[in-house]
Design a protein around this motif. Structure first.
Motif, PDB file in Angstrom:
ATOM      1  N   VAL A 177       0.842  -1.201   0.000  1.00 14.10           N
ATOM      2  CA  VAL A 177       0.000   0.000   0.000  1.00 14.10           C
ATOM      3  C   VAL A 177       0.881   1.257   0.000  1.00 14.10           C
ATOM      4  O   VAL A 177       0.663   2.200  -0.781  1.00 14.10           O
ATOM      5  N   ALA A 178       1.905   1.239   0.837  1.00 16.93           N
ATOM      6  CA  ALA A 178       2.823   2.384   0.867  1.00 16.93           C
ATOM      7  C   ALA A 178       3.520   2.543  -0.483  1.00 16.93           C
ATOM      8  O   ALA A 178       3.723   3.662  -0.970  1.00 16.93           O
ATOM      9  N   GLY A 179       3.866   1.408  -1.105  1.00 16.17           N
ATOM     10  CA  GLY A 179       4.559   1.453  -2.389  1.00 16.17           C
ATOM     11  C   GLY A 179       3.700   2.068  -3.476  1.00 16.17           C
ATOM     12  O   GLY A 179       4.168   2.923  -4.259  1.00 16.17           O
ATOM     13  N   MET A 180       2.444   1.654  -3.535  1.00 23.88           N
ATOM     14  CA  MET A 180       1.551   2.191  -4.566  1.00 23.88           C
ATOM     15  C   MET A 180       1.349   3.697  -4.356  1.00 23.88           C
ATOM     16  O   MET A 180       1.356   4.485  -5.298  1.00 23.88           O
ATOM     17  N   TRP A 181       1.140   4.076  -3.100  1.00 20.60           N
ATOM     18  CA  TRP A 181       0.911   5.492  -2.788  1.00 20.60           C
ATOM     19  C   TRP A 181       2.132   6.335  -3.159  1.00 20.60           C
ATOM     20  O   TRP A 181       2.021   7.367  -3.828  1.00 20.60           O
ATOM     21  N   ASP A 182       3.313   5.890  -2.727  1.00 22.53           N
ATOM     22  CA  ASP A 182       4.542   6.663  -2.985  1.00 22.53           C
ATOM     23  C   ASP A 182       4.827   6.794  -4.475  1.00 22.53           C
ATOM     24  O   ASP A 182       5.256   7.853  -4.944  1.00 22.53           O
ATOM     25  N   ALA A 183       4.623   5.699  -5.205  1.00 26.40           N
ATOM     26  CA  ALA A 183       4.900   5.741  -6.649  1.00 26.40           C
ATOM     27  C   ALA A 183       3.968   6.726  -7.321  1.00 26.40           C
ATOM     28  O   ALA A 183       4.381   7.540  -8.166  1.00 26.40           O
ATOM     29  N   HIS A 184       2.691   6.670  -6.935  1.00 28.58           N
ATOM     30  CA  HIS A 184       1.723   7.591  -7.518  1.00 28.58           C
ATOM     31  C   HIS A 184       2.039   9.030  -7.135  1.00 28.58           C
ATOM     32  O   HIS A 184       1.990   9.947  -7.971  1.00 28.58           O
ATOM     33  N   ALA A 185       2.382   9.234  -5.857  1.00 23.07           N
ATOM     34  CA  ALA A 185       2.657  10.602  -5.397  1.00 23.07           C
ATOM     35  C   ALA A 185       3.861  11.181  -6.146  1.00 23.07           C
ATOM     36  O   ALA A 185       3.903  12.366  -6.463  1.00 23.07           O
ATOM     37  N   ARG A 186       4.825  10.316  -6.449  1.00 27.45           N
ATOM     38  CA  ARG A 186       6.048  10.824  -7.082  1.00 27.45           C
ATOM     39  C   ARG A 186       5.885  11.025  -8.590  1.00 27.45           C
ATOM     40  O   ARG A 186       6.384  11.992  -9.146  1.00 27.45           O
ATOM     41  N   PHE A 187       5.183  10.081  -9.233  1.00 26.61           N
ATOM     42  CA  PHE A 187       5.185  10.109 -10.701  1.00 26.61           C
ATOM     43  C   PHE A 187       3.803  10.169 -11.357  1.00 26.61           C
ATOM     44  O   PHE A 187       3.708  10.367 -12.562  1.00 26.61           O
ATOM     45  N   GLY A 188       2.738   9.923 -10.599  1.00 23.26           N
ATOM     46  CA  GLY A 188       1.412   9.831 -11.216  1.00 23.26           C
ATOM     47  C   GLY A 188       0.898  11.179 -11.670  1.00 23.26           C
ATOM     48  O   GLY A 188       1.345  12.230 -11.182  1.00 23.26           O
ATOM     49  N   VAL A 189      -0.053  11.151 -12.612  1.00 28.17           N
ATOM     50  CA  VAL A 189      -0.650  12.408 -13.088  1.00 28.17           C
ATOM     51  C   VAL A 189      -2.162  12.453 -12.855  1.00 28.17           C
ATOM     52  O   VAL A 189      -2.749  13.520 -12.793  1.00 28.17           O
ATOM     53  N   LEU A 190      -2.798  11.304 -12.731  1.00 24.55           N
ATOM     54  CA  LEU A 190      -4.241  11.289 -12.472  1.00 24.55           C
ATOM     55  C   LEU A 190      -4.493  11.438 -10.973  1.00 24.55           C
ATOM     56  O   LEU A 190      -3.630  11.098 -10.157  1.00 24.55           O
ATOM     57  N   PRO A 191      -5.687  11.885 -10.573  1.00 26.08           N
ATOM     58  CA  PRO A 191      -6.012  11.920  -9.151  1.00 26.08           C
ATOM     59  C   PRO A 191      -5.945  10.505  -8.554  1.00 26.08           C
ATOM     60  O   PRO A 191      -6.297   9.524  -9.211  1.00 26.08           O
ATOM     61  N   TRP A 192      -5.491  10.425  -7.302  1.00 20.45           N
ATOM     62  CA  TRP A 192      -5.379   9.137  -6.590  1.00 20.45           C
ATOM     63  C   TRP A 192      -6.695   8.367  -6.640  1.00 20.45           C
ATOM     64  O   TRP A 192      -6.716   7.155  -6.893  1.00 20.45           O
ATOM     65  N   ALA A 193      -7.785   9.056  -6.412  1.00 14.58           N
ATOM     66  CA  ALA A 193      -9.089   8.372  -6.366  1.00 14.58           C
ATOM     67  C   ALA A 193      -9.364   7.639  -7.690  1.00 14.58           C
ATOM     68  O   ALA A 193      -9.946   6.551  -7.698  1.00 14.58           O
ATOM     69  N   ASP A 194      -8.914   8.227  -8.782  1.00 13.74           N
ATOM     70  CA  ASP A 194      -9.196   7.609 -10.091  1.00 13.74           C
ATOM     71  C   ASP A 194      -8.451   6.288 -10.272  1.00 13.74           C
ATOM     72  O   ASP A 194      -8.932   5.379 -10.951  1.00 13.74           O
ATOM     73  N   VAL A 195      -7.255   6.190  -9.686  1.00 10.69           N
ATOM     74  CA  VAL A 195      -6.503   4.943  -9.880  1.00 10.69           C
ATOM     75  C   VAL A 195      -6.943   3.861  -8.891  1.00 10.69           C
ATOM     76  O   VAL A 195      -6.712   2.674  -9.121  1.00 10.69           O
ATOM     77  N   VAL A 196      -7.587   4.254  -7.795  1.00  9.46           N
ATOM     78  CA  VAL A 196      -8.052   3.253  -6.819  1.00  9.46           C
ATOM     79  C   VAL A 196      -9.438   2.726  -7.197  1.00  9.46           C
ATOM     80  O   VAL A 196      -9.766   1.555  -6.960  1.00  9.46           O
ATOM     81  N   GLN A 197     -10.244   3.585  -7.820  1.00 10.16           N
ATOM     82  CA  GLN A 197     -11.652   3.241  -8.064  1.00 10.16           C
ATOM     83  C   GLN A 197     -11.864   1.911  -8.811  1.00 10.16           C
ATOM     84  O   GLN A 197     -12.744   1.120  -8.439  1.00 10.16           O
ATOM     85  N   PRO A 198     -11.091   1.606  -9.862  1.00  9.65           N
ATOM     86  CA  PRO A 198     -11.360   0.340 -10.565  1.00  9.65           C
ATOM     87  C   PRO A 198     -11.242  -0.885  -9.655  1.00  9.65           C
ATOM     88  O   PRO A 198     -11.991  -1.860  -9.816  1.00  9.65           O
TER      89      PRO A 198
END
Ligand code: DON
Length: 608
Positions: free
Chosen positions: A169-190
């Motif tokens: 969980v920490a890994g997914m969050w950190d990777a998204h926070a560092r490099f992601g462009v979509l809102p967090w909610a959008d990548v968790v929703q599916p």
């Protein structure tokens, strides 16, 4: 056999002659009844034909795409990743969404309750290695898996004591926070949508069926995964409301809920109920680490893989540096000569791996030697081309358990050229079989990757050293090797990785050698039968039906003990006696993508 102490110069990417590939495909003999050993294998300049019969063809067309591609072990998860790309996400967004989807649809391996490693290569050429490996709880001790007589118990593999502090969980969050462009909610929703119900497939049924006795020992696990005390049927809708609630909190509160909030409390309560030692403090203290990638050259190609606490990158480097001293392309794909050289290289590199590698935050590592050409020269000089070197300290009584426990790999690229390779695991199938009551996910049994007792094999038959002993807040040594390869011009070329415990390293390297040395395309590189050696036990393993009798005989004549993997029951879902589940993407000279998911576990590559 003639040694060629030279660098083999394969044609650079794009000039691998298509005709050779066609020849390889055409060379595949028609399927014949009987074991592979019944038929001779016709080797060609193109690298050789697959043995007869071999279930996977050399002439299947890969999946192709131009805008992006996701290769995973599960069709739902791959589709989630491609949908995120289509919605404007980059490869990291897609990888995070895919990883969370795998936690729902692939609960035997995809996970919230485990850990793993992520390699990212951005379109600007920078490479990043994220360690979200589990850690030992603060209360862990070096002898916690020994009984009063000093013998290893099963507590490192089953139940609450087997659990390392989860990092996914920490890994997914950190990777998204560092490099992601979509809102967090959008990548968790599916993943939330899938947890609300998806159609059960043959893989889930088959793995639950195999693991059901272990799962039944834990009522909270059985309640979720054996509803009505039975394995769900293919085509059933499988809903996981507790998991959907955890994912919803993850969407709305980020990782704070998992590490410090309601989910953390559920995990801690589960630990107390089952006599585990992981506490709220352990969860609160968990952090991911960005590490320097293990980077090395193989015949002009640059390979980036995971550094310790994964052994993957350094062990692959050590093997590659030795193998590179011979022209294996010229020796031919899977000829006795090539397998001999590979086995001798594997044996030497694993001997070092098993002895020296461990968590770099706790133990000083001889990293330079693993990467050193001089050291490889010295190691290579001890290889006899006419005779296998017995592994020192061979214990023929050691049993090797190389069978399919659970980990999963996924590879993602986007149209801009960002690339992500992730390998993640709960270790065994469904981890230690413990579901967090009220949270609906399995916890890992990755503590078994530590050395419970020096000299005693773990569940993968790995005989590891004292440096990898259990210690508070230490990370256990891994073989997981998410890997990204650049061509000789420095362009993104390959993404590869696999599950398979101790065989991960040799499988990933063979997938690369199949392309770089033997000119295979992405399908052939994934389909080709594989071999493995890990120093102890002193055996060359090969996949069921993967080597012709003549090759086995020739290897035995060189002094190797050769073992065909057990095909298992004839009705097993997984193709029996196979190793790995490679998810591979190749960038073609025109910038388009070809990709392939290993048929050994029936995954799916989706492009756009
Ligand atoms: O980290 C490791 O090396 C192991 N926990 C991986 C386990 C694994 O690959 C099981 N899957 N087949």
């Amino acid at each position: 056999m003639t040694a060629r102490p030279i660098r083999s110069l394969r044609p650079p990417r794009g000039t691998i002659p298509t005709l050779l590939l066609l020849a390889l495909a055409a060379c595949q003999p028609p399927a014949q009844p009987g074991g592979a050993g019944d038929a001779p294998s016709a080797f060609t300049e193109a690298g050789g034909a697959f043995p007869v019969p071999w279930p996977f063809a050399a002439d299947t067309d890969p999946v192709t795409a131009t805008e992006g591609m996701v290769a995973t072990t599960d069709a739902y998860a791959s589709q989630v990743g491609v949908d995120i790309l289509a919605a404007g996400g980059n490869a990291v967004d897609a990888a995070v969404a895919t990883g969370l989807a795998l936690a729902v649809v692939n609960p035997e391996a995809g996970n919230l309750g485990g850990g793993g490693f992520m390699m990212v290569r951005l379109a600007d050429g920078t490479v990043h290695a994220q360690d979200h490996r589990e850690k030992a709880p603060i209360a862990a001790t070096a002898d916690m898996y020994l009984d009063g007589d000093g013998n290893v118990t099963d507590r490192s593999t089953v139940g609450h004591l087997a659990v390392g502090v989860p990092g996914s969980v920490a890994g997914m969050w950190d990777a998204h926070a560092r490099f992601g462009v979509l809102p967090w909610a959008d990548v968790v929703q599916p993943a939330i949508d899938l947890a609300n119900g998806f159609e059960v497939n043959v893989r889930l049924v088959s793995t639950l069926d195999a693991a059901q006795n272990g799962i039944r020992a834990f009522p909270a696990s059985a309640r979720v995964f054996l509803p009505g005390d039975a394995v769900p049927a293919i085509g059933d809708t499988f809903s996981q409301p507790d998991l959907a609630a955890v994912l919803t909190r993850l969407r709305d509160q980020g990782p704070d809920d998992f590490y410090r909030g309601e989910t953390a409390a559920l995990i801690a309560a589960e630990m107390e109920r089952g006599g585990g030692i992981m506490t709220l403090e352990d969860l609160d203290r968990y952090t991911t680490v960005w590490r320097d990638p293990a980077t090395f050259d193989y015949r002009g190609y640059t390979i980036h893989s995971m550094p310790p606490p994964s052994s993957g990158g350094l062990t692959m480097a050590a093997i590659a540096n030795i193998v590179e001293r011979w022209d294996v392309a010229d020796l031919g794909w899977n000829t006795p000569e090539t397998i001999h050289l590979m086995a001798e290289s594997f044996r030497r590199a694993y001997a070092d791996r098993n002895e020296y590698l461990a968590d770099p935050d706790f133990v000083e590592l001889p990293t330079d030697e693993f990467l050193s050409e001089t050291y490889a020269d010295a190691r290579a000089a001890t290889i006899s081309l006419d005779r296998a070197t017995p592994s020192s300290d061979v214990n023929p009584g050691i049993e090797a358990f190389l069978d399919e426990s659970h980990t999963t790999h996924y590879s993602v690229v986007d149209g801009a050229g960002n690339a992500v390779a992730v390998t993640t695991s709960v270790n065994s199938w469904y981890g230690g079989k413990v579901v967090v009551d009220g949270a609906g996910f399995f916890l890992n049994n990755t503590m078994d990757d530590f050395t419970a007792k020096p000299g005693t094999p773990n569940q993968f038959g790995l005989v590891q050293g004292a440096r990898n002993a259990v210690g508070p807040e230490k990370r256990m040594l891994s073989a997981m090797s998410p890997t990204i390869v650049e061509d000789p011009d420095g362009n993104l070329f390959l993404l590869t990785g696999t599950p398979g415990g101790s065989t991960i390293i040799t499988t990933v390297l063979q997938s690369i050698m199949n392309v770089v040395d033997h000119g295979m395309n992405v399908v052939q590189a994934v389909h080709a039968p594989r071999v493995h050696h890990q120093h102890l036990p002193d055996l060359v393993f090969y996949e069921h039906g993967g080597l012709p009798t003549a090759t086995v005989d020739a290897l035995e004549a060189l002094g190797h003990t050769v073992l065909e993997r057990d095909p298992g029951p004839p009705d097993a879902y997984f193709t029996g006696g196979m190793s790995g589940d490679v998810q591979m993407i190749m960038v073609m000279p025109d910038g388009s993508f070809t990709g392939w998911s290993d048929p050994r576990r029936g995954g799916k590559t989706v492009g756009r």
